[in-house]
Design an enzyme around this catalytic site. Structure first.
Site, PDB file in Angstrom:
ATOM      1  CE  LYS A 168       2.081  26.696   5.931  1.00  0.00           C
ATOM      2  NZ  LYS A 168       1.362  25.429   6.733  1.00  0.00           N
ATOM      3  CE  LYS A 191       4.303  21.268   5.146  1.00  0.00           C
ATOM      4  NZ  LYS A 191       3.759  21.215   6.355  1.00  0.00           N
ATOM      5  CB  THR A 224      -4.587  18.944   9.145  1.00  0.00           C
ATOM      6  OG1 THR A 224      -4.338  19.941   8.162  1.00  0.00           O
ATOM      7  CG2 THR A 224      -5.124  19.442  10.239  1.00  0.00           C
TER       8      THR A 224
HETATM    9  C1  26Q Z   1      -7.775  36.727   6.961  1.00  0.00           C
HETATM   10  C2  26Q Z   1      -8.068  38.190   6.666  1.00  0.00           C
HETATM   11  C3  26Q Z   1      -7.933  38.586   5.586  1.00  0.00           C
HETATM   12  C4  26Q Z   1      -7.720  37.594   4.397  1.00  0.00           C
HETATM   13  C5  26Q Z   1      -7.349  36.171   4.831  1.00  0.00           C
HETATM   14  C6  26Q Z   1      -7.398  35.838   5.935  1.00  0.00           C
HETATM   15  C7  26Q Z   1      -7.129  34.486   6.299  1.00  0.00           C
HETATM   16  C8  26Q Z   1      -7.422  33.333   5.452  1.00  0.00           C
HETATM   17  C9  26Q Z   1      -7.168  31.967   5.786  1.00  0.00           C
HETATM   18  C10 26Q Z   1      -6.247  34.082   7.411  1.00  0.00           C
HETATM   19  C11 26Q Z   1      -6.025  32.848   7.674  1.00  0.00           C
HETATM   20  C12 26Q Z   1      -6.358  31.576   7.074  1.00  0.00           C
HETATM   21  C13 26Q Z   1      -6.135  30.344   7.220  1.00  0.00           C
HETATM   22  C14 26Q Z   1      -5.209  29.986   8.203  1.00  0.00           C
HETATM   23  C15 26Q Z   1      -5.019  28.618   8.221  1.00  0.00           C
HETATM   24  O1  26Q Z   1      -5.303  27.536   7.464  1.00  0.00           O
HETATM   25  N1  26Q Z   1      -4.448  28.289   9.427  1.00  0.00           N
HETATM   26  C16 26Q Z   1      -3.943  26.741   9.419  1.00  0.00           C
HETATM   27  O2  26Q Z   1      -5.218  26.095  10.359  1.00  0.00           O
HETATM   28  C17 26Q Z   1      -4.738  24.697  10.370  1.00  0.00           C
HETATM   29  C18 26Q Z   1      -6.086  24.051  11.127  1.00  0.00           C
HETATM   30  O3  26Q Z   1      -6.096  24.381  12.378  1.00  0.00           O
HETATM   31  C19 26Q Z   1      -3.930  24.438  11.154  1.00  0.00           C
HETATM   32  O4  26Q Z   1      -3.331  22.843  11.258  1.00  0.00           O
HETATM   33  C20 26Q Z   1      -2.353  25.068  10.658  1.00  0.00           C
HETATM   34  O5  26Q Z   1      -1.319  25.047  11.358  1.00  0.00           O
HETATM   35  C21 26Q Z   1      -2.888  26.460  10.440  1.00  0.00           C
HETATM   36  O6  26Q Z   1      -1.684  27.361   9.610  1.00  0.00           O
END
Ligand code: 26Q
Length: 829
Positions: free
Chosen positions: A567, A561, A669
């Protein structure tokens, strides 16, 4: 016989391949020849992969046209899934699974003297996402198509996806992902499907022909979005839906203007600046600094999507029924600008009044939240927001003004609540709170696991849930069994299908029939043989990638992960170190031989996560080279974890590590992908682990660590990690070893940030959970491993009870409870 030996017959016929072998071989030859301009002798393996890909694409296009035509005729209500990320994974194998063509194509490739697996393996994946959230979007596309739901995925066609991870001297090195280098046979560019996107500038008011006061936005800069379409076939249905990704281009009239005044360089600069917007995926999986380009990316794809939806809708209706035609789902707040953008389109461009436009907007959107970390909630500074999107800032202010008026009416004299609910954070540098915008602008808000949805209501979105309790829902995440069982694990697929038929592939609850087989010792033996073969394949893959050859007889204990402190990969490492010293101190110590595998990327700017990766390598170096423990404990880091590699890892795992601090992992997931492949989970009561444990039975799940309530109490008491260090001798020895340079050739500085963080702050309570985790590993996991029949039974029961974690179940819930949408079957083409 090799294809070369058969000679190349130029294909002059235009027959599409049918389902029969002959048609596939014909299509393959034709595509190698006409698409790639290659003849068999000089064709590379990649050419042959592409020839097969184009042959599959022909099949998809037929279904796709039929699907589009059916939706158009039915004026079908459509879900649009807006996501800044789609982490699709390689297409070829998956598309063949969904077309039901794997066996035929294998035979066809055989007949041509080609190695099917080798061709499948050629494909590099489009890494257009960071991790869980992007992969979830891809699983949902698969299930939407499989359930025959009219849907479009909208996102960004990044030229460079998530970086490729290499390891030098134990440190992560980021390498750009040039996924388009060899061409992408799965996309169809749609230069005629273009949208104009404005940035910056100013707004002005004017009086329209009906005498009404209106506003218009005069952007300073225009960019063009071009759609690239990828067909998404459902599993064994005719439905083939659309993923439309937008790529940014220069608007050439701008070029000409500069060119005409002789500023050639300026014109080219314009072009470069425009293309920058879709150039690269931000590799953070939490919102760190709010960069202008990231905001521009978000607005770019959101307006392209809405313009596209409106264009389609206006073919048969008018803008006042937009919300009846579309349900738009926001995958986190990254596309939340769609709310003010739809308002702008309806009010400024279509001349609707505010109230009507707001009704349409609110009815259109649903918002899925994916995080509980308060620091990960997106905010944008007002000066930045206002300079990039001046009209949208005005609209956000107006939404907020009306919203807060409502709040004040409901809660008179509660200005504190007003401040907490406001779309604008007024503390320090003022900023727009995107989660608040998403809540106010949506009809439904959901979390991604039962616990997460409860905590959302209790903590991060508490005031909103008090205001609108009826808006809040839960939809527990799911993953597609087509990619993560059928494609990834053909051995298990065959064993299961031979036992219970293949109904489970589209109705995962049917796996329950396996429960009774858990008591059948012949079946258990067969199950063990499948796992063993998968472990051998994984061991070979690991050997190829790292030079370390794991023993397939050992317990494969795997944590893959993104690297994140919450984590707690370092908790895993503390167990490894403790176990290492137990073995050294007592060579007769009774514990299963173990291979601990870790993998995952760290955000390039996240120093602590990168240092933890270095620590994995440092510990591996010592442990793997110590004669005293060799054969009993081994540690490997597999570089470059992505979807493709995941498909090889999940089937070979015995133990799945899901050890986040309770209350931090929204769902997870990977936990589901492991369990579906017969791994047992060691995990905390966090995210979907809670539901997985309920489903598979507590006796088939290794529970460890504090609960959310425990965490709350400990924090309320005042958490002092150093006390655990003082009272737990084994923990102290493990930390001292890191601190004293036992894994860094005596260097006491290298891992000091980790040691100090754990001892004096430990925000994710690693030390508090150490004892529970190590005891669980050594007593519970070790105990069950010693009884292979018991372990295998638990493994079978895990798989048998994974039905609820299919993304088909999740999508069915979204359709019923959020989108109010029904299947539209597609007739045979
Ligand atoms: C936001 C603003 C600027 C730059 C990047 C971001 C950004 C990009 C990707 C913020 C968050 C993410 C990704 C988050 C993520 O993957 N969260 C996960 O989502 C999964 C699906 O629901 C969950 O199973 C996980 O627990 C969660 O961590």
């Amino acid at each position: 016989m090799a294809i070369e030996d058969r000679g190349m017959r130029a294909a002059t016929d235009d027959t599409r391949p049918g389902t029969d072998l002959e048609a596939w071989t014909r299509a393959f030859r034709r595509n190698l020849y006409s698409f790639l301009g290659r003849f068999p002798v000089t064709a590379t393996t990649n050419d042959k992969y592409q020839a097969l890909a184009y042959s599959v694409r022909e099949q998809l296009l037929d279904r796709w046209v039929k699907t589009a035509e059916t939706y158009y005729r039915n004026k079908a209500r459509t879900v649009c899934y807006l996501s800044a990320e789609f982490l699709l994974g390689p297409h070829l194998g998956n598309n063949l699974v969904n077309l039901g063509a794997v066996d035929t194509v294998k035979s066809a490739m055989d007949a041509l003297g080609l190695d099917y697996e080798e061709l499948i393996d050629q494909e590099e994946e489009p890494g257009l996402g960071n991790g869980g959230l992007g992969r979830l979007a891809a699983c949902y596309l698969d299930s939407l198509a499989t359930l025959q739901i009219p849907s479009i995925g909208y996102g960004i066609r990044y030229e460079f996806g998530i970086f490729d991870q290499q390891i030098r001297d134990g440190w992560q090195v980021e390498v750009t992902d040039k996924w388009l280098r060899l061409g992408n046979p799965w996309e169809i560019p749609r230069p005629e499907i273009a949208a104009l996107v404005g940035f910056g500038g100013y707004t002005e008011s004017y009086t329209d022909e009906k005498g009404r006061n209106r506003t218009r936005w005069i952007p300073a800069r225009l960019v063009r979005g071009i759609g690239y379409d990828t067909p998404i076939p459902g599993y064994r249905v005719n439905t083939t839906n659309l993923l439309r990704l937008w790529s940014a281009e220069a608007v050439e009239s701008f070029d000409f203007e500069s060119f005409n005044v002789g500023d050639y360089y300026g014109a080219v600069e314009q072009k470069v600046a425009s293309e920058t917007i879709s150039k690269v995926l931000y590799p953070n999986d939490t919102a760190l600094q709010g960069k202008r380009l990231r905001l521009e990316q978000q607005y770019f794809f959101v307006t392209c999507a809405l313009q596209d939806m409106m264009r389609i809708h206006l073919q048969t209706s008018d803008s006042t029924t937009f919300h009846e035609k579309y349900a738009v789902q926001l995958n986190d707040t990254h596309p939340a600008l769609a709310i003010p953008e739809l308002m702008r389109i309806l009010v400024d461009e279509h001349g609707l009044d505010w109230e009507q436009a707001w009704h349409i907007t609110q009815q259109t959107f649903g918002y899925t939240n994916h995080t509980l970390l308060p620091e990960a909630l997106e905010t944008w500074s007002i000066p930045l927001f206002g300079s990039a999107l001046p009209r949208h800032l005005e609209i956000v202010y107006e939404i907020n003004r009306r919203f807060l008026e409502e709040v004040r009416e409901l809660y008179p004299d509660d200005e504190d609540r007003v401040r907490r609910l406001s779309l604008i954070d007024e503390h320090g540098d003022r900023s727009v709170r995107m989660a608040h915008l998403a809540c106010v602008g949506s009809r439904a808000i959901n979390g991604v696991a039962a616990l997460h949805s409860e905590l959302l209501k209790r903590d991060v979105l508490r005031d909103f849930s008090e205001l609108w309790p009826g808006k809040f829902q839960n939809v527990t995440n799911g993953v597609t069994p087509r990619r993560f069982i059928m494609l990834a694990n053909p051995g298990l697929t065959k064993l299961v299908t031979d036992a219970i038929g293949d109904g489970w592939t589209h109705d995962l609850d049917q796996l329950r029939t396996l429960e009774r087989m858990a008591n059948d010792s012949a079946f258990r033996d067969a199950w063990r043989r499948v796992k063993r073969a998968n472990k051998e394949a994984l061991a070979a893959e690991i050997k190829k990638r790292t030079g370390i050859a794991p023993d397939p007889a050992s317990l494969f204990d795997i944590q893959i992960k993104r690297f994140h402190e919450y984590k707690r990969q370092h908790l895993n490492l503390l167990h490894v170190i403790a176990l290492y010293y137990r073995l050294k101190r007592n060579p007769g110590y009774d514990t299963p031989p173990r291979t601990v595998v870790l993998g995952g990327k760290a955000a390039p700017g996240y120093m602590m996560a990168k240092l933890i990766i270095k620590l994995v390598h440092a510990v591996a170096d010592v442990v793997n080279n110590d004669r005293a423990t060799s054969g009993r404990l081994r540690v490997v880091f597999v570089p470059g974890y992505n979807v493709k590699l995941g498909q090889r890892i999940f089937p070979g795992a015995d133990l799945s590590e899901q050890i986040s601090m309770a209350g931090k992992e929204a769902s997870g997931t990977g936990n589901m992908k492991f369990a579906m492949n017969g791994a047992l989970t060691i995990g905390t009561l966090d995210g979907a682990n809670v539901e997985i444990r309920d489903a598979v039975g507590a006796e088939n799940f290794f529970l460890c660590g504090m609960t959310v309530e425990d965490v709350r109490e400990r924090l309320a008491e005042g958490y002092r990690p150093f006390e655990h260090y003082q009272t737990d001798e084994e923990l102290r020895a493990a930390i001292d070893a890191i601190a004293n340079g036992a894994f860094s050739k005596g260097d006491r500085e290298l891992f000091k940030p980790i040691v100090d963080n754990l001892l004096w702050s430990d925000p994710f309570m690693v030390l508090a959970d150490f004892r529970s985790y190590v005891d669980c590993q050594e007593k519970e996991v070790g105990g069950m491993w010693r009884n292979p029949d018991r372990w295998t039974r638990a493994s079978i029961l895990n798989v048998a009870r994974m039905g609820p974690f299919s993304s088909d179940r999740a999508i069915d819930e979204y359709c019923r409870n959020i989108w109010h949408l029904k299947p539209v079957p597609i007739p045979e083409a």
